[in-house]
Each structure stands twice: as structure tokens, then as C-alpha cells.
Design a protein around this motif. Structure first.
Motif, PDB file in Angstrom:
ATOM      1  N   GLY A 105      12.125  -3.632  -5.875  1.00 26.41           N
ATOM      2  CA  GLY A 105      11.509  -2.684  -6.791  1.00 26.41           C
ATOM      3  C   GLY A 105      11.321  -1.308  -6.205  1.00 26.41           C
ATOM      4  O   GLY A 105      10.471  -0.541  -6.665  1.00 26.41           O
ATOM      5  N   GLY A 106      12.089  -0.984  -5.184  1.00 22.62           N
ATOM      6  CA  GLY A 106      12.026   0.366  -4.639  1.00 22.62           C
ATOM      7  C   GLY A 106      10.976   0.569  -3.575  1.00 22.62           C
ATOM      8  O   GLY A 106      10.891   1.635  -2.977  1.00 22.62           O
ATOM      9  N   ALA A 134       0.838  -1.202   0.000  1.00 23.89           N
ATOM     10  CA  ALA A 134       0.000   0.000   0.000  1.00 23.89           C
ATOM     11  C   ALA A 134       0.873   1.252   0.000  1.00 23.89           C
ATOM     12  O   ALA A 134       0.616   2.214  -0.729  1.00 23.89           O
ATOM     13  CB  ALA A 134      -0.928   0.002   1.218  1.00 23.89           C
ATOM     14  N   ILE A 135       1.913   1.242   0.819  1.00 21.30           N
ATOM     15  CA  ILE A 135       2.784   2.411   0.898  1.00 21.30           C
ATOM     16  C   ILE A 135       3.375   2.747  -0.463  1.00 21.30           C
ATOM     17  O   ILE A 135       3.475   3.904  -0.849  1.00 21.30           O
ATOM     18  CB  ILE A 135       3.897   2.165   1.937  1.00 21.30           C
ATOM     19  N   ALA A 136       3.772   1.713  -1.208  1.00 16.60           N
ATOM     20  CA  ALA A 136       4.496   1.941  -2.450  1.00 16.60           C
ATOM     21  C   ALA A 136       3.599   2.065  -3.678  1.00 16.60           C
ATOM     22  O   ALA A 136       4.084   2.381  -4.764  1.00 16.60           O
ATOM     23  CB  ALA A 136       5.505   0.805  -2.668  1.00 16.60           C
ATOM     24  N   GLU A 137       2.333   1.797  -3.522  1.00 18.42           N
ATOM     25  CA  GLU A 137       1.439   1.734  -4.685  1.00 18.42           C
ATOM     26  C   GLU A 137       1.209   3.139  -5.279  1.00 18.42           C
ATOM     27  O   GLU A 137       0.961   4.093  -4.543  1.00 18.42           O
ATOM     28  CB  GLU A 137       0.107   1.101  -4.241  1.00 18.42           C
ATOM     29  N   GLU A 138       1.286   3.238  -6.621  1.00  8.38           N
ATOM     30  CA  GLU A 138       1.064   4.520  -7.291  1.00  8.38           C
ATOM     31  C   GLU A 138      -0.400   4.724  -7.692  1.00  8.38           C
ATOM     32  O   GLU A 138      -0.845   5.855  -7.870  1.00  8.38           O
ATOM     33  CB  GLU A 138       1.953   4.637  -8.547  1.00  8.38           C
ATOM     34  N   ASN A 183      13.104   6.720  -2.392  1.00 15.34           N
ATOM     35  CA  ASN A 183      13.315   5.752  -3.476  1.00 15.34           C
ATOM     36  C   ASN A 183      12.471   6.023  -4.699  1.00 15.34           C
ATOM     37  O   ASN A 183      12.705   5.410  -5.747  1.00 15.34           O
ATOM     38  CB  ASN A 183      12.919   4.340  -2.989  1.00 15.34           C
ATOM     39  N   ARG A 184      11.463   6.877  -4.573  1.00  8.12           N
ATOM     40  CA  ARG A 184      10.409   6.891  -5.586  1.00  8.12           C
ATOM     41  C   ARG A 184      10.929   7.169  -6.995  1.00  8.12           C
ATOM     42  O   ARG A 184      10.543   6.488  -7.951  1.00  8.12           O
ATOM     43  CB  ARG A 184       9.358   7.938  -5.206  1.00  8.12           C
ATOM     44  N   GLU A 236      13.181  13.943 -15.158  1.00 11.98           N
ATOM     45  CA  GLU A 236      13.310  12.571 -15.683  1.00 11.98           C
ATOM     46  C   GLU A 236      12.630  11.582 -14.738  1.00 11.98           C
ATOM     47  O   GLU A 236      11.991  10.624 -15.173  1.00 11.98           O
ATOM     48  CB  GLU A 236      14.789  12.169 -15.829  1.00 11.98           C
ATOM     49  N   GLU A 237      12.786  11.809 -13.467  1.00 11.40           N
ATOM     50  CA  GLU A 237      12.161  10.905 -12.508  1.00 11.40           C
ATOM     51  C   GLU A 237      10.634  11.008 -12.579  1.00 11.40           C
ATOM     52  O   GLU A 237       9.929   9.990 -12.545  1.00 11.40           O
ATOM     53  CB  GLU A 237      12.651  11.211 -11.090  1.00 11.40           C
ATOM     54  N   VAL A 238      10.152  12.237 -12.694  1.00  5.92           N
ATOM     55  CA  VAL A 238       8.700  12.408 -12.817  1.00  5.92           C
ATOM     56  C   VAL A 238       8.186  11.644 -14.030  1.00  5.92           C
ATOM     57  O   VAL A 238       7.170  10.943 -13.967  1.00  5.92           O
ATOM     58  CB  VAL A 238       8.348  13.911 -12.906  1.00  5.92           C
TER      59      VAL A 238
END
Lengths: 304, 304, 304, 304, 304, 304
Positions: free
Chosen positions: F116-117, B46-50, F80-81, E261-263
Motif C-alpha cells: 500500500g505504498g 507510523a512513518i506511513a500514517e496520514e 511513494n506518497r 491529482e496526487e494531493v
């Protein structure tokens, strides 16, 4: 029973020594999504499988994964081979050797010092492989889903490793290994869906009062649009927290029967270890508090 | 951020003290398919989900799994509560206590002696929970498949636990927990299939030469009928082992580039540690062999 | 590359269902001296071996150990097969199932509930296999000694398992597996002793002042007769503890160079955390002492 | 019972702070071949040993290994001491501290941040020491072989560490420690070979049909010359794979006796989870396939 | 440096063979609260300690704990000694041996089969000792608190073991070991409180806005009386959940700076893996649903 | 039961992508002193607690620690994002990606390639979280001391992390988390000292002969001044090693009762494995010795 041929399933061509990259590759040798995990996962399932067709498939794929373990192990070894020789024979000046195995872009010291440059069954961080990675439980409708997921994960880790190297021979072999995970996933999908009544897995049906309820337990902004996973067309959405408590209609509090002796013993323990809520005890923290902490706690600073 | 209410999601009613059964229940408290694994799996995803909708779903389900951890923990505690009091207060004659915690149908000694009857984060065999159980890799098309499989496995373990008890309150609470795994699987399935192009997972396509090949590596009797997982309609089946070797068309042997210094060092190592194939050395085993073993090895028995 | 045949290297004939015995057998499936450890130990050494003859031998034996893993896995499965069916289908009354998997002479509950009766990669206590069991370090003169020792250990564990069963088919298959460990030890011994100058292992000689010293550090009664391991004919025996201290002739105290900034920082840390040896502080233990403990510590009992 | 003297067995002189090197040294403090493993290995064997002379030797060497643990621990500490002070007192600008503990040639961040610069019982990669490293099984003819191998391994790891540093005091102390492993190996060798009939270890003889067979299971090019490990003078070499199958003369297939109830239950499970080999089911993979994957599977691309 | 004397600190007198009790005793040999954990905890702290008095104390106590490890190890061995001989020599009929090591009141099979009756460094459930049990972090004001807690825990585990045996010699030795934990706790308490300003530990003060806030996050019935831990006289109690969110006054949402680039890359990943919230996809679960499950999901049952 | 709100307890503001720093932060996410350890420690204690006030406190603090796990997890994710997006989408040239994840000041490769970050439940070295970190034993007078120590340790690790970053938003959030550990320690101290008679913990008193003895087992120079931990005013100091042996007045040697059959079996084992102390056996080491080693052992060099 197994037999072995000295030729690999896929030819490994490494351009040059690169122990740091060798280290990354360990992810698929002794890492959680790696080939040992795959091979042992399917091999142990194959032994226990009752369906002759699936048993055959599991042995086929387990045997191929063992062969992949050999391919990735040879990638590791070839990337390390030159460095391994140098360390074993002590041919570098001491400072050079130290820099060589701990320098920028290369944290291969465990591989070199502890394992002598051979491929150890660890992940890229040096964590030893553990059977805790394997989630087989002996029910095909669950295990095949686990296998499908395992192949999907392995595919992704290979994809990331491919993105990390520009050695064409390494990329090429990794691409083969990645591709095979796709093929295996396809076989496991066919095997799962050729079992009728595979959902829900197992034999006991769920309690129909709760099979389609969605508890909306995370609230607050931002509130996203509903998705198919909590679409009221398919789910009964419970958003009131009070209605999520004790959904059986009971008190929500645990209870247990105890014998009179047990009641006595539990009470004695409770009394012996009771905190006195009315007390305001001096504590160890207060004894040694800094002046600021003492002030915050409303106690006099310690004087000695 | 989390909040907590003292009422459980489902009321736990335990009929009587049964530490052996408490032990079995640990499988779903601190075991690999248990509720801590489920809660932390979805929470970290959940934390990492975009994707905002899936993020919300993952927090919803993680929060419910934490609440299930509390339910199963209370089942463990209630089954142990009487025994815990007895041991803490030393109310049994010594031999009785020993028999009580090691006797037939009850291997709860670790739970009692080491953990004092509280619910420890171990499986039913006492193995501490490890994050190695969690297979999240940060790619939704893989992680959702992993979640689907995890729910399927947890459903089965609950089913087996239900088959092991005749305490109606325990059965009832376990059935609720089992049912919720079914509901969660349904949500994760919807989430996976609402991602277009979810197969193969990730971004890189497979090498088309190998995506539909099936290597028939396990042979010999009994030979089962082909199934959909190796049906020639969908797969190119390779049954000749020779054709499975070096499928890239190369030698199948590994190679690597090395600098001249590396070649020298590797050669030095090889020479230093070479076995002499013409030798017939006396070995340590021969020095200490029993008469029978000496005879089998064709050496004279040791005399001292 | 590997190939597989469905026939086992040795036929497994199990007389009757016995999950408790199945559990014991796991010692050689997923235990530290078991067949997975053996197979992966030799397989990873084979990949890294530079000597072509030994490389061939290591692949030969690794492949056989994989085949033994299959044999012992089938012993486990056959001993569990009937029980596995009962649990999966829930055919027993609940109490019966509980007694069946936790009763006297049978602690197979993890195997049944968690693994569904298939052979898991754990030892007989349920501890997951770990690559920490494998002690390969990539130097043949050490690794071959490790292999010799590993075969000796595996032989003994099989011997003990044979002593634990009266099922003739199980005894027979275990005897075959035990025997093969003896044969493998013989091959590894030949391989070690065909390396000239294999002792001391590696390249650097020891410091001759200390290669034959024996420090007699455990003293007191009973004093045994000397043995060949500390015979003055071969060893310089140092029995005076004072002479065992600082054998380099220095102070025996550690020292390190530090920059002035480092000296300042270390001093600041030392001052900040110094204990005042003259103090007689009231402690947390004294705050909460029982009357007896307070008396022993010479402090007034707490009153509240 | 143990006593301790504050002087080390060998004086430790460290030239300058070097946390990265400190980290490498952990290999022999809390690593698998390190001194804690050695000390506990011999100490636990000493307790169980029945032979008074070997018991004495094991306590002597265990006590020395504990003393070596102290020496290597002081090397780690001295290499870290300056850095430990800086971090504890926060004397560096933040960015400097970060670079100091994560920079090139120095991955000491775990040691510094988590362990505060003291010597933790981990290997150089931060993996906590585990008793899984210890392979004692309680049979002297096996355990002494394990000890011989352990000393050989430890000798090699010290050799590699010596090759990694140019600090003369560190090299000197490491050379002492390395040398002692050689001396210990000599004692263990004497102890093993002073047991008559030490091969095969244990009591049960092998099955003479199989003690001298060599199964040539790895075939294909390159074919090396035979060596003493498979020399037909000592071994019966079986190169025909068919003759390696079911060497007992049976079917090579596993079988087990089952009660009628068990047969019924196993059959029910088999039927419930059977795959239909004639089916060609639509799978989850097909539902979400990319256009390319759909084409490869021969299904229509998903439209939504 | 260490020296050893063959006499124990406390005489061990065991009445009779009892492998099941031996197993329980392992809790304090190789368990988390056991003597190896204690000895290595204080030994590694002693090495790193800067205060000479505390360094001396830590070595004193570490040395005593090693001696206790020897005492408890001998208790284990003496309880196992008879059984160990029987298994090693195979003197029992096979069925007898099996019953002997797996029977009621005795789950000592791992100890016997794998470890041969010697004392292994595992807990009573067979879990290998791990340095993860040791919580030393190199700051005395924290480590001394950890030591105090460790002694308290060890005292309790001994108390429970004493409650489990009626062998007077075992009880007597356990009582000695338990008592010494009390004495050690007293020394550690004195050492902690002789450091001025030991609370809060370390150097940085807390943020005064939050050092005395108590977040009342668990609500609902039953509501207990406040205690000294959340007494408004000492703590600012926050019971309104809304006021517990984003207590810094911000949004409570995470944010990060990213390069263009990251965006772009993050957006691409989000788009590639987005779930379509408007979709109502057919899922894998629906493909294989049982009739009941299909009905619950509102889909047509699968026909094949 | 738990509920969740999408706002964090403290707003996380990260300045820029920094995977190396993200890695360090994992120490408090999945490390031994981190927030998962804290949350599960208090949560499991809360379930088992009999005192209603302390049960409430434990749930309050467990819930806050879960919320802190979310805060630190978001710090990891935000750091990390950007990197996560780059790797997932493969937007870097291959060499760049490799350098990016293995370069100086950044050993984040496991986080990136394997996870995966996203934030994995490992420490900063990649070691998976294990419940072995949790030392709860179910006795409040011990567990509260363990909690006090745990808060002290967590406070220090946060302090060190604060010293490692100059990102103001990260420092700010870490300072909040650090401060809350101080507040929790204060509550646990109050809870401990509000239990009367909390020392010694548990119910059994120590043996008064040994509760105040201090064994001075580490001797030799330097001899520090006595401190309050061994002040003769409070402790009976035993400095004579002989008086530390067999303090019960017995022989100091272990003994056990055995049946005649056991005596016979143990004797048979002892005879079978006896070392002959008069022997001077040729050893394996001598067979393969280098010329120098052969000379040191007084044997003829091997000729072949």
C-alpha cells in the motif's frame, strides 16, 4: 476428508494473455494475504479447535478458501497460458522471447523461465510462500482476532488488484473473491463475540497498575490533539520520560545471580576482551586512509 | 529521532543461570509474536500514517515496544550470562560443556555455540526473525485490526512463558510486559472504532449477492448446532454442494482468449507431452520392483 | 471446487499424550517431504496441466494428499491434546511445566509455547514450511519425475517415523499413509511412461558430442570398480583432467564485448582497487597480534 | 579434497553487456534448479554414500557441477562487467544510471546496486539460495530418483534460457551445460536400476489392502478417459466418496487417551473459550459498519 | 574448473557414534559461519575480481574451504554412521529408537528422521543454509573487510566446538580447521592493506561536517569513561539531544512534491480513514470484556 | 529505554513522486546492508557487552541507526506518497494504474499492491528482511570486525544509490547517511584496536604447523605475480597438490568406531542398497527415449 469437483466456485473468463497481470495476481495465490495462507490458517485451526460449532465453521471456510485458491490459480494460468505455450515450444525468435518476458509492463520472467507459466506458490515478487505468514497460536480469543484481521487485509489486496485490471472477467472473479472475505469476516466476528469474557484474551489478568497507562514516548512538534486512544478519561498518560524509566521502582538495571565459578569465568572473559579506554590505538582504517580521511583523523598519510 | 537511556523500563532480576529458560524467552525477543515484530510493525506504520493523532500513537507504542525488546533481551542475557562466560573461557571439562548445553531441560546449544550466549533475533527454536511476520498493508482499517490481533497473540505467549518459570524476578518482568500488551490493545481498539465506516475495510463495497452467504462445505457427522456465524437470521446458508459450484451461473470452467499463434503453440505443447490413455507402458517402478510389488502390479519379477 | 467431510480417510487412535512424538510427526505435516508439500505440488500442477487425463489424476491425488494432511494433523493434535490443555490453563506448578516441555525425550517447547499445542506448518525442528520445497517447473516430463521422487522420499520418511513409535494406533495410521505413497508413485510412473519420447525431457536435443561423456573428476584411492553409470560400453570416459578443460577447444577463459566507455570504467575501477603486489603492508591483524601471532608473522609485538 | 584450474570447462564468450540477460541467467547460478543446488546435492550424498562405486560417481558429478557453477557464474559476470564498472565509478549522469538499471527489458537493479554486478547466489528474482531446495534424505533408492528428477528439471530450465537469447556464445555455453544434465541423468538412471529391489524404496512393504487402490476424489465434468494410472487392470478404483471415508472400517474420528488431569484441563479450556451458539452478539464489525453493510447485517447504522 | 581427490585434506578419526555431537558440528557445515558460506563467499568473489593476484588468492582459498566442507561433513557423517544404519534398518525396538534420537544430550531427530543421518546443509538447529548469510557486495575494500570478519567468526565457532568434545580425533581435525581460518585472515588482511586509499571504502568522500561527529544518544547512569571511539581528541561529541535533531538545519520534517491529482487522492484517503479525535467509541474489546477489564475501562459489563 | 522525537535527524526533501526510486531505496531500509540490520546488530551486541565503554558506544550507535531507519523510511514514503493515494482511492483508469505500477523504470508493484505504498521491511527486490543477515556471535574481537565490515558495505550501497538519483533532496539525505557510516567505522576501529591481543580472535592459539601455510590450490594459466598474501617471506607456499592431501600425515580417509550392532546394521543397509557394478540394467530413461537418445544409448527405440 476432502472431495473435489472440476467445476470452479466461480467461472473464470480471461480476455487475453497477459503474463504481467498474471504476476500481480500471484499476490493472492502465494502471497502473504493470499488464499493458501487463508486455507491453511483455518484448516490447522479447525483441527485443533475444541468447540464443535467453531470447528465446523473453520472447516467450512477453510474448504471455501481452498476453492478460492483454485479460482485465483486459474486466473493466473489463463493469463499465462498463451505465453507458456510459446516459451515451451520455442516458437519466438530469441530476442522476441527475451523482450516478451522482460519488457515494459511485464516482469514475468521468473514465472515463465522457472515455473513454465504455471501458478507457483510465490507472491508477485517471486518470494516463495512461507508458513511464517500464519500467526495461529491456538487460543481462540486471539486466533479469531487474527482471522478477522486476515480477512480485512485480503479484502484490501483484492480491492487493489481490481483497480489494476480492465479485463471484465478478471474483475468479476476478483470481486467475488473480495466479497467472500467480507462474509468470512462477519462470521469470525460473530464467533469471537459469542465467547464471553474474550478480553483480555487468555486467562491471566494484567497487573492493574499498568493496564490503563499510556506512555507518551514520542514527543516534539507537531503535537496532535489527543484521541480516544490516549484520552485522560480512559488512560493515565505519562509524558515525563523519567517517570517511564524503571516503573517498578527499582534501579532499571538488570541483574542475575551467578555461582562463584560463573563469576570467575565472566570476569576472565571481561578482562580478556576489555578495551583500554586510555589507549589511542592506531587502527586499520588509519593504515589505509585516503589523504582527506587521514587529515580528518589527525594521522599522517600512509606512505608506501 | 530516537534517544536512549541506560535504565530499563522495568527492572530485570534473574535468580540464577538457566540457558534453557533463556531459550524459551527468545520467543518474545526474535519470535513471530515478539517485541521486534511489534516494534517494527508499529514503527513502519507510523512513518506511513496520514492521520496525525494515530501517527503519534503509533510512534508512542513503537518506542515502548523497542524498550520492551530491551527488557526481554536483558532477561535472555541474564539467564545466559554465567553459561556464556564458561563457554567463552573454556573452563569446563569438554564432556561437561557438551552435557551442559545439550542436556535434559536445556537445548540451548545454538544460543551458546553460535551466538555466544548473547540474545539472537531468533525464536526459541533458533529460526531467524523474518519480516514475513509483519502483515502491515498500509490501510488503517486493516492494519489496526492486525495490530489488535497481534497484541492479543503477544499477550497469550507471555501468559504461557509466565506459566513456565518459577523465578520471581522473571515472572514479575514478564507480567509487566504481558500487561502492556493489554493496554496497547485497548488503544488500538479505540483508534479503529474512531474511524467511521471501518467495515468493510477499504473503499469498494462487496457484491451484495454474496456478502451474507454461508457455504456449508464441511459436512458429515458430527453435525454441530448452528452458531451466530451461520445463523439463518443473518446468513443465507447454502448446504447443497451443487449450488456452491459456479455460483455466477456459468460453466465453472476457466477460459481465456488466445491469438492463433498462441493456440498453435499450446496445442503443440499438448501434443508433445500427451499421455496415451490406451497405453499400458512398462514403468521404471516395474523394472526394479521387489517380488511382492511385482506381483501386486501384475508384472514378472525382474531377473538379472 | 472442494468439499469436506468430518470423517477422516483413516481413523486416528492415539494411546496417550506424547508431545515429543507429536513433534516428530510434524515432519510429515509441515516438513519438506510432508503432506502439505505433496498436496500443493499436485494441486498447482493440476491447474496447469493440459492433458485432461493427467489433470484428473493430479486433482485426485492432490485431494487425497489434503486428506492425508488432515490425518497427520490429527495425529499431532491427539498426541498434544492433553499437554495443550495443561499449558493453556496453567494447571502445573511452574517448574513442572518447564520440565514437561523441555525435558528428556521431548523438545516440544515451540509447539507448546508458540503454537499452543495445535499442529503448526513446520517441520519437526520448527522450521516453517516454505514453497521452496516444491520443484514444479511446468513441463510434464520433468514434473512427473519430480513427483515419482517426492513419493519415494515421503515413503521413506514415513518408514522412519513408524520405526520411532510403539503406539499401535499411530503405527497403523502411519502405515496407511506410507502405503498410499507407494500407490501414488505407481500412478505417476504410469503417467510418465505413457508419454512417448519422454527422454531427454523437453524439446531441444543435447549436443551429441557431450551426451555420453563421463568426466572422471574425482580420483585418488580408493578406486572403485566401474559401474553401469560409467561403463565404457555406454560412456566415453575422460580421466585426464587436462582433457576436461575447455572441451570446446577454446582458451577456457571468459571474454565479453564492451563499449569503449565500459572499458574505461572497468579499467578505472581496476586501478582504483588494485592491490600492489610488491607491497608488504602493515595490517590490522599485525596491530593487535598476540605475541605468538606477532612472532609467526615476523613483526614486532605491539606495545602500548 | 578439491583442486582448481583457472581454465573453465567450457569457454564463455559474451557478445556485449546485457545486465537484464545476466539476471535471467541467475536462475541457474543461485536458483532452485541451478548448479549450486546440483553441486551441493551430489556432494553431500557422496559423503554419506556407502556404495563405493556410487560414491565415486557422486563425487565425479558433484565436481563437474561445481565447474558448471563456475561457467554460469562467468556468463553472469561477463554480461554484467561493463555495467558494473559504470556504476562503481559513477560515470553516468544520475538519471541515466537509474534508467539503465530499471529500464525496459532490464530489472537488474538488485544485482547492480546490492551485489555490485558480481554473481550473487540468488535466483533471477533476487531470492537468496536456500538449502530447502535440496531434497536429499539419505536413502539411495529415493535420492537417485530425486537426482534423476533434478537433472530433468535443470535440462528444461536451460532449454528455456537458450530460447531467450540470441548471443551465440551464450547459447553455445548454455547448450553444453544443458547437454551435461542429460548425460548425468543417464548415469543416475543406471545407478538406480543397478540396485535390485528398488521399488518400493526402503525396507517396509506397504499394506497390501491399499497399494493398488486408486481413490477417484475429483469428480464432475469434464470426465476424461481413464489412463494407465487408474486403469482397472492395475488399480482398484474407488469412486464412491463414502467408501473413501474411514477406509480402516472405524469411525473416521480421532481419539486419544488422556489422564484424568488432562481431561480436566482440556475441559476447562473448552469451557473458558466456548462460543455460545444461542447468542446473537453485537460484533466489532457492526460497531463500525457502513450504512450498506449495516443494512446487510440487519443492524442499525452507527451514529456518533 | 575443479578436480577432486578422494583423500581429505586432514584425516578424520571419530572414536564412537555420537549423533548429538554430530548435530553440533553442523554449525560449521551448513551454519552461517560454516564452510559452505566460506567457500561460496570466496568463489563468487573470485569470479568477479578484476585484480589478477587477488582473483588467484580467492580461488585458492575458496578451493580450500570446499575441502574443509568435505572434512567437517565427514566428521558429521562418521559421528552419525552407526545411528544411521540402525534407523535405516529398523533394528531397534520402537521405543528405543525414539529415546535414542530424542533423549538427553541428543536432539538429533531431524538429522536422523529427515536426513537419514547424512550431513544436511543446515545449522545445528536444523535451519537450512541460506545465501542471505553471504554479504559480498562487489567492492574489494568492503568485501575484504567482510572476509576478515568472516574468518574471525569462523575461528571462534571452531573454538567453541573444540570446547564441547573430548573425542581426540574430532578435536584434532577441528583444531586444524580453526587454524586455517587464522591463516586465511592473515592473507585477507595483506590483500586489503595492499590497496592504497582503502578507507573510506569506495569513491565518494563523506560530508566533512559529519565524518568525525559522535552522537551521544544513549545517556543515563551508569556513565562510562570515554574511550578512543568517542575521545574528543578525534571526535566532536554531541551530547545535547536537541542538537542531534535536524542537523542539516532544516525542520526535520519530511516533505514531498505532489501533483494536484496526487494531493487530491492523498487527501481523499486521509479523510476516508480519519479517526475522529473527539469520539469516544465503543470498541470490540469493550463488547467482550471480563468484569475486571470492563471496570478498568469504565464501561458496563456485558450482559447476554 | 528509548524515547522518540518527531523531528528527523536529517530533513527529508523529496522533489516528486517516484515509486521506482522508492523501491531502490528499500535496499537500505529492509535490505541486508540496511539500517534495520545495523540497528539490531548493534542493539543486540550492546545488551550482551561486558565492557561498559563499548556497551555505551554500541547503544549510541544503535540508537542513531534506528534514527537513520526513520530517515530512509521517510525517503521511501515521500517518494511513494502520491502513488499510494492514487491506488488506495482507485482514481486512475484501470489500465493506467497497471501501467503506472509495472511500467518501464518502475517495478514497484509489490510495494504498491501488497504494502500500500508504505515502507516495508524488504530489500529492493521484495525479499523480506531476515535476521540471517546479522552475524553477531558474542565475541568482541570478532563482532567488532564484523561491524567494521558492515559499515564499509553500507557506505558502498549508499554510494551506489546516490549515483542513481538526481533528486537533490534525496542525494543530500543519502550523503548524510553515507557519511555517518564512515564515522561509525572509525569508532568501531578504535574499539577493536583498543583491545590488546585481538588477533587471532578468541582464546585458543592456532596449530603453529599450519598458521602460515598457503595452499596454492588454484593453478593453470594465467599465473599472476605473488602478492603480499602469499609472499614466501611470510607464508610457506604449498603448490604440490599431493602435499596438500592429508597434511596430518594420515591416510586422508575418514574412520569411526562402531559397536558390533552398528557394524551389522550399516552392513545390512549397504547390502540392501548396493548397486551391482556388473549389471547393465534397462533404465527408465531407456524406456521412454527419443529415437536419437535411444541410438546414443545403444538401445532399441521403444515401440508401443
Amino acid at each position: 476428508m476432502f472431495a473435489h469437483n472440476k467445476r470452479l466456485q466461480y467461472t473464470v473468463r480471461v480476455r487475453e494473455t497477459n503474463p504481467g497481470l498474471a504476476n500481480l495476481m500471484l499476490e493472492q495465490f502465494g502471497g502473504p494475504q493470499g488464499e493458501l495462507a487463508a486455507a491453511t490458517r483455518y484448516f490447522t485451526q479447525a483441527i485443533a479447535e475444541e468447540d464443535p460449532g467453531r470447528k465446523d465453521m473453520l472447516f467450512d471456510i477453510a474448504t471455501e478458501e481452498l476453492s478460492h485458491l483454485e479460482v485465483i490459480g486459474n486466473i493466473v494460468l489463463m493469463l499465462n497460458r498463451g505465453a507458456k505455450g510459446r516459451l515451451a515450444e520455442g516458437v519466438d525468435a530469441e530476442g522476441d522471447m527475451y523482450r516478451r518476458i522482460t519488457g515494459a509492463g511485464n516482469d514475468s520472467h521468473i514465472t515463465q523461465v522457472l515455473y513454465g507459466g504455471g501458478p507457483p506458490l510465490t507472491n508477485s515478487g517471486g518470494v516463495p510462500w512461507t508458513a511464517a505468514y500464519i500467526d495461529t497460536i491456538g487460543e481462540p480469543t486471539a486466533d479469531l482476532r487474527s482471522n478477522i484481521a486476515a480477512e480485512a487485509r485480503a479484502k484490501i489486496v483484492y480491492e487493489r488488484l481490481i483497480n489494476c485490471t480492465d479485463d471484465p472477467g478478471v474483475k468479476d472473479a476478483l470481486t467475488f473473491l473480495m466479497t467472500r472475505e467480507v462474509a468470512h469476516q462477519k462470521s469470525f466476528e460473530k464467533a469471537l463475540y459469542s465467547i464471553e469474557n474474550n478480553f483480555p484474551p487468555g486467562k491471566l489478568p494484567g497487573d492493574p497498575r499498568f493496564t490503563s497507562v499510556y506512555f507518551n514516548l514520542s514527543q516534539g512538534e507537531p503535537v496532535p490533539a489527543p484521541g480516544p486512544w490516549n484520552d485522560p478519561a480512559h488512560f493515565e498518560v505519562v509524558s515525563d520520560f523519567e517517570q517511564s524509566l524503571a516503573v517498578d521502582g527499582g534501579t532499571g538495571l538488570p541483574s542475575c545471580g551467578m555461582t562463584p565459578e560463573e563469576v570467575t569465568a565472566v570476569s576472565a572473559m571481561a578482562v580478556r576482551t576489555a578495551s583500554n579506554p586510555q589507549s589511542d590505538p592506531t587502527t586499520g582504517a588509519e593504515l589505509g586512509a585516503t589523504p582527506q580521511a587521514a587529515a580528518e583523523m589527525g594521522v599522517a598519510p600512509t606512505t608506501r
